[in-house]
Design a protein around this motif. Structure first.
Motif, PDB file in Angstrom:
ATOM      1  N   PHE A 161       0.853  -1.183   0.000  1.00  0.00           N
ATOM      2  CA  PHE A 161       0.000   0.000   0.000  1.00  0.00           C
ATOM      3  C   PHE A 161       0.892   1.237   0.000  1.00  0.00           C
ATOM      4  N   VAL A 162       0.547   2.215  -0.833  1.00  0.00           N
ATOM      5  CA  VAL A 162       1.298   3.467  -0.895  1.00  0.00           C
ATOM      6  C   VAL A 162       0.325   4.628  -0.795  1.00  0.00           C
ATOM      7  N   GLY A 163       0.574   5.547   0.149  1.00  0.00           N
ATOM      8  CA  GLY A 163      -0.306   6.703   0.252  1.00  0.00           C
ATOM      9  C   GLY A 163      -0.256   7.357   1.610  1.00  0.00           C
ATOM     10  N   ASP A 164      -1.396   7.921   2.020  1.00  0.00           N
ATOM     11  CA  ASP A 164      -1.484   8.661   3.275  1.00  0.00           C
ATOM     12  C   ASP A 164      -2.089   7.784   4.376  1.00  0.00           C
ATOM     13  N   SER A 165      -2.631   8.423   5.410  1.00  0.00           N
ATOM     14  CA  SER A 165      -3.174   7.655   6.539  1.00  0.00           C
ATOM     15  C   SER A 165      -4.405   6.849   6.159  1.00  0.00           C
ATOM     16  N   MET A 166      -5.107   7.259   5.089  1.00  0.00           N
ATOM     17  CA  MET A 166      -6.240   6.457   4.612  1.00  0.00           C
ATOM     18  C   MET A 166      -5.746   5.122   4.065  1.00  0.00           C
ATOM     19  N   SER A 167      -4.596   5.158   3.414  1.00  0.00           N
ATOM     20  CA  SER A 167      -3.984   3.911   2.943  1.00  0.00           C
ATOM     21  C   SER A 167      -3.522   3.067   4.117  1.00  0.00           C
ATOM     22  N   ARG A 168      -3.010   3.729   5.155  1.00  0.00           N
ATOM     23  CA  ARG A 168      -2.574   2.983   6.341  1.00  0.00           C
ATOM     24  C   ARG A 168      -3.762   2.302   7.015  1.00  0.00           C
ATOM     25  N   THR A 169      -4.902   2.984   7.046  1.00  0.00           N
ATOM     26  CA  THR A 169      -6.111   2.386   7.616  1.00  0.00           C
ATOM     27  C   THR A 169      -6.519   1.146   6.834  1.00  0.00           C
ATOM     28  N   GLN A 170      -6.470   1.226   5.509  1.00  0.00           N
ATOM     29  CA  GLN A 170      -6.815   0.073   4.676  1.00  0.00           C
ATOM     30  C   GLN A 170      -5.808  -1.046   4.864  1.00  0.00           C
ATOM     31  N   TRP A 171      -4.555  -0.697   5.016  1.00  0.00           N
ATOM     32  CA  TRP A 171      -3.492  -1.672   5.277  1.00  0.00           C
ATOM     33  C   TRP A 171      -3.750  -2.418   6.585  1.00  0.00           C
ATOM     34  N   GLU A 172      -4.076  -1.673   7.648  1.00  0.00           N
ATOM     35  CA  GLU A 172      -4.385  -2.290   8.940  1.00  0.00           C
ATOM     36  C   GLU A 172      -5.602  -3.198   8.818  1.00  0.00           C
ATOM     37  N   SER A 173      -6.602  -2.735   8.082  1.00  0.00           N
ATOM     38  CA  SER A 173      -7.823  -3.513   7.889  1.00  0.00           C
ATOM     39  C   SER A 173      -7.530  -4.865   7.260  1.00  0.00           C
ATOM     40  N   LEU A 174      -6.735  -4.878   6.201  1.00  0.00           N
ATOM     41  CA  LEU A 174      -6.435  -6.136   5.507  1.00  0.00           C
ATOM     42  C   LEU A 174      -5.678  -7.104   6.418  1.00  0.00           C
ATOM     43  N   ILE A 175      -4.756  -6.595   7.190  1.00  0.00           N
ATOM     44  CA  ILE A 175      -4.006  -7.457   8.117  1.00  0.00           C
ATOM     45  C   ILE A 175      -4.956  -8.112   9.110  1.00  0.00           C
ATOM     46  N   CYS A 176      -5.862  -7.323   9.686  1.00  0.00           N
ATOM     47  CA  CYS A 176      -6.806  -7.859  10.672  1.00  0.00           C
ATOM     48  C   CYS A 176      -7.759  -8.866  10.042  1.00  0.00           C
ATOM     49  N   MET A 177      -8.197  -8.612   8.817  1.00  0.00           N
ATOM     50  CA  MET A 177      -9.065  -9.553   8.116  1.00  0.00           C
ATOM     51  C   MET A 177      -8.364 -10.896   7.935  1.00  0.00           C
ATOM     52  N   LEU A 178      -7.100 -10.854   7.525  1.00  0.00           N
ATOM     53  CA  LEU A 178      -6.365 -12.087   7.239  1.00  0.00           C
ATOM     54  C   LEU A 178      -5.956 -12.822   8.515  1.00  0.00           C
ATOM     55  N   MET A 179      -5.755 -12.094   9.592  1.00  0.00           N
ATOM     56  CA  MET A 179      -5.346 -12.737  10.848  1.00  0.00           C
ATOM     57  C   MET A 179      -6.420 -13.654  11.419  1.00  0.00           C
ATOM     58  N   THR A 180      -7.680 -13.457  11.007  1.00  0.00           N
ATOM     59  CA  THR A 180      -8.753 -14.318  11.515  1.00  0.00           C
ATOM     60  C   THR A 180      -8.578 -15.758  11.058  1.00  0.00           C
ATOM     61  N   GLY A 181      -7.780 -15.978  10.022  1.00  0.00           N
ATOM     62  CA  GLY A 181      -7.554 -17.329   9.523  1.00  0.00           C
ATOM     63  C   GLY A 181      -6.235 -17.921   9.962  1.00  0.00           C
ATOM     64  N   VAL A 182      -5.509 -17.224  10.828  1.00  0.00           N
ATOM     65  CA  VAL A 182      -4.206 -17.706  11.299  1.00  0.00           C
ATOM     66  C   VAL A 182      -4.336 -18.206  12.727  1.00  0.00           C
ATOM     67  N   GLU A 183      -3.975 -19.463  12.949  1.00  0.00           N
ATOM     68  CA  GLU A 183      -4.091 -20.032  14.293  1.00  0.00           C
ATOM     69  C   GLU A 183      -3.064 -19.439  15.249  1.00  0.00           C
ATOM     70  N   ASP A 184      -1.824 -19.405  14.824  1.00  0.00           N
ATOM     71  CA  ASP A 184      -0.764 -18.869  15.672  1.00  0.00           C
ATOM     72  C   ASP A 184      -0.611 -17.375  15.406  1.00  0.00           C
ATOM     73  N   LYS A 185      -1.226 -16.546  16.225  1.00  0.00           N
ATOM     74  CA  LYS A 185      -1.205 -15.100  16.009  1.00  0.00           C
ATOM     75  C   LYS A 185       0.218 -14.534  16.102  1.00  0.00           C
ATOM     76  N   LYS A 186       1.072 -15.183  16.845  1.00  0.00           N
ATOM     77  CA  LYS A 186       2.446 -14.686  16.984  1.00  0.00           C
ATOM     78  C   LYS A 186       3.259 -14.869  15.704  1.00  0.00           C
ATOM     79  N   SER A 187       2.734 -15.676  14.788  1.00  0.00           N
ATOM     80  CA  SER A 187       3.432 -15.862  13.522  1.00  0.00           C
ATOM     81  C   SER A 187       3.212 -14.682  12.574  1.00  0.00           C
TER      82      SER A 187
END
Length: 460
Positions: free
Chosen positions: A186-212
């Motif tokens: 993602f490249v841009g301003d804080s709106m891009s950072r918000t979308q970046w954070e969103s995608l990470i959180c969405m994908l983490m729901t499918g990861v068993e080991d959160k520390k990974s």
């Protein structure tokens, strides 16, 4: 600073209307005098030869007419059958397709070519939100509205429904597998950072080991850091964010510049960190919130092209020049056979007035956009993308986001005394932006053309 921004109505209305007007009118007007009347009647009854031949003639005539009508009826029935069969095929086959293949690739291939996903409406859906912000360490405090005391939760329960198709439900395992070995940037301003954070959180729901899942440099998520990268080690991919609020290079005061000039934007040169964006598999750009007088002229920042200062250049003209520079860079530096390039359009804000001191966060989406669905920045993005020689997707989120006055941070940010009607709560609207991005990441090499707003441009 806070940044601005049917059912296949196959009217297979086949009315095979076959109308037969059979009007056999016998108008026999025969005039007899008295002397001949009896003779005629005697001849009609007493002459067998005459009676038989007349009857045979009439029967023959009726038989021919009947055969002709019967043939016509059969032909019409056959044609009606063909039309009805074709209509049934058109109507039934998509359903059969879903029944045999499920709601996946086949429906995706049909929808992606025939539907404008940005033309639709918000509908309530209890399957949302897609994640719990308290379980995701990558939501920065300023966007974590629930943790900051927001009590109403209806804003979390909305799904974007395109008018003529459906966006497939988010399938985290499918996406995780699709992203194996990839690099999403993602490249841009804080709106891009918000979308970046969103995608990470969405994908983490499918990861068993959160520390990974971890930030590669051990950094805490803040607005000051220019680079943030989160690695999903179990799946061998990274989701990265580069802070570049203008996309073009910003530098300090040039020699012999007027006193009002404190810094410049080099409109003909992309950001100096742009070389780090190149070797990616998905590349998502955004800019617009900083292209306002308060972030430019009021801060002494002006424009430069080549060796010439453009002190009188307007912001819309400068924005277009910067985007032309970005487009040339993409065409020259990015291998679009490997990298899927997206440009997300301007995100509207919902301030109650021009002072940006009053922020009315509603409980539900607005019924009227009040003009927020229009943006000169979004129009410019579409115009630039349309003229590019490589395939780029413009994610037209301006209109769909203009209804979401309920999804802003408001008074539930990290600084409650400073209302925020520019940024968005997480979970929330940026999750839907990511659903659309994931919708347009096919398994095959060639990216299809998006309908509606024509955001995909195939070049030439």
């Amino acid at each position: 600073m806070m940044e601005t921004m049917s059912s296949l109505s196959r009217s297979t209305s086949f009315s095979p209307t076959t109308s037969f007007s059979r009007s056999t009118s016998f108008n026999r007007s025969t005039s007899f005098n008295r002397s001949s009347s009896f003779k005629s009647r005697t001849l009609s009854v007493g002459s067998p030869r005459f009676s038989q031949s007349s009857w045979v003639s009439r029967v023959s005539q009726f038989s021919w007419v009947s055969r002709w009508l019967l043939t016509l009826i059969v032909i019409c029935i056959f044609i009606s059958f063909l039309i009805a069969s074709y209509g049934g095929y058109i109507y039934v086959m998509p359903s059969l397709n879903l029944a045999f293949h499920g709601y996946g690739v086949s429906e995706y291939a049909h929808s992606i070519n025939s539907c404008n996903v940005f033309d639709g409406s918000w509908v309530a859906d209890d399957n949302y939100p897609l994640y719990n912000s308290t379980e995701c360490p990558f939501v920065e405090q300023g966007f974590n509205c629930l943790a900051n005391g927001r009590r109403d939760t209806d804003y979390l329960k909305y799904r974007w429904k395109p008018n003529n198709c459906d966006i497939p439900r988010f399938n985290v395992q499918s996406i995780l597998d699709k992203l194996r070995g990839k690099r999403v940037v993602f490249v841009g301003d804080s709106m891009s950072r918000t979308q970046w954070e969103s995608l990470i959180c969405m994908l983490m729901t499918g990861v068993e080991d959160k520390k990974s899942v971890y930030e590669v440099n051990g950094n805490k998520i803040t607005k000051q850091i220019r680079y943030l990268g989160v690695r999903f080690s179990s799946f061998n991919f990274t989701i990265e964010f580069f802070r570049s609020v203008f996309l073009v290079e910003q530098s300090w005061i040039p020699r012999h510049a007027p006193k009002r000039v404190k810094s410049i934007l080099k409109l003909d040169k992309l950001d100096s960190i742009s070389n780090q964006w190149v070797n990616s598999d998905v590349l998502i750009f955004n800019t617009g919130q900083w292209w306002v007088p308060g972030k430019l002229f009021d801060m002494g920042c002006y424009f430069k092209v080549g060796n010439s200062l453009k002190l009188g250049m307007s912001i819309p003209t400068a924005f277009r020049t910067a985007l032309d520079t970005w487009a040339s860079w993409v065409e020259e530096k990015i291998d679009t056979e490997r990298t899927r390039v997206f440009f997300r359009t301007f995100e509207p804000s919902h301030w109650s007035d021009q002072t940006r001191r009053f922020c009315n966060v509603t409980d539900h989406p607005m019924l009227d956009t009040k003009g927020r669905d229009q943006s000169i920045f979004s129009d410019t993005v579409h115009e630039v993308v349309k003229n590019m020689t490589v395939p780029i997707a413009a994610l037209h989120v301006t209109s769909m986001s203009s209804f979401r006055s309920d999804a802003h941070v408001g008074n539930w940010g990290d600084k409650p005394s400073l209302p925020d009607c520019s940024h968005w709560c997480l979970p929330g609207l940026p999750d839907v932006w990511n659903e659309i991005v994931l919708f347009y990441l096919p398994n095959d090499k060639e990216l299809p053309f998006l309908g509606g707003f024509e955001p995909w441009h195939s070049g030439g």
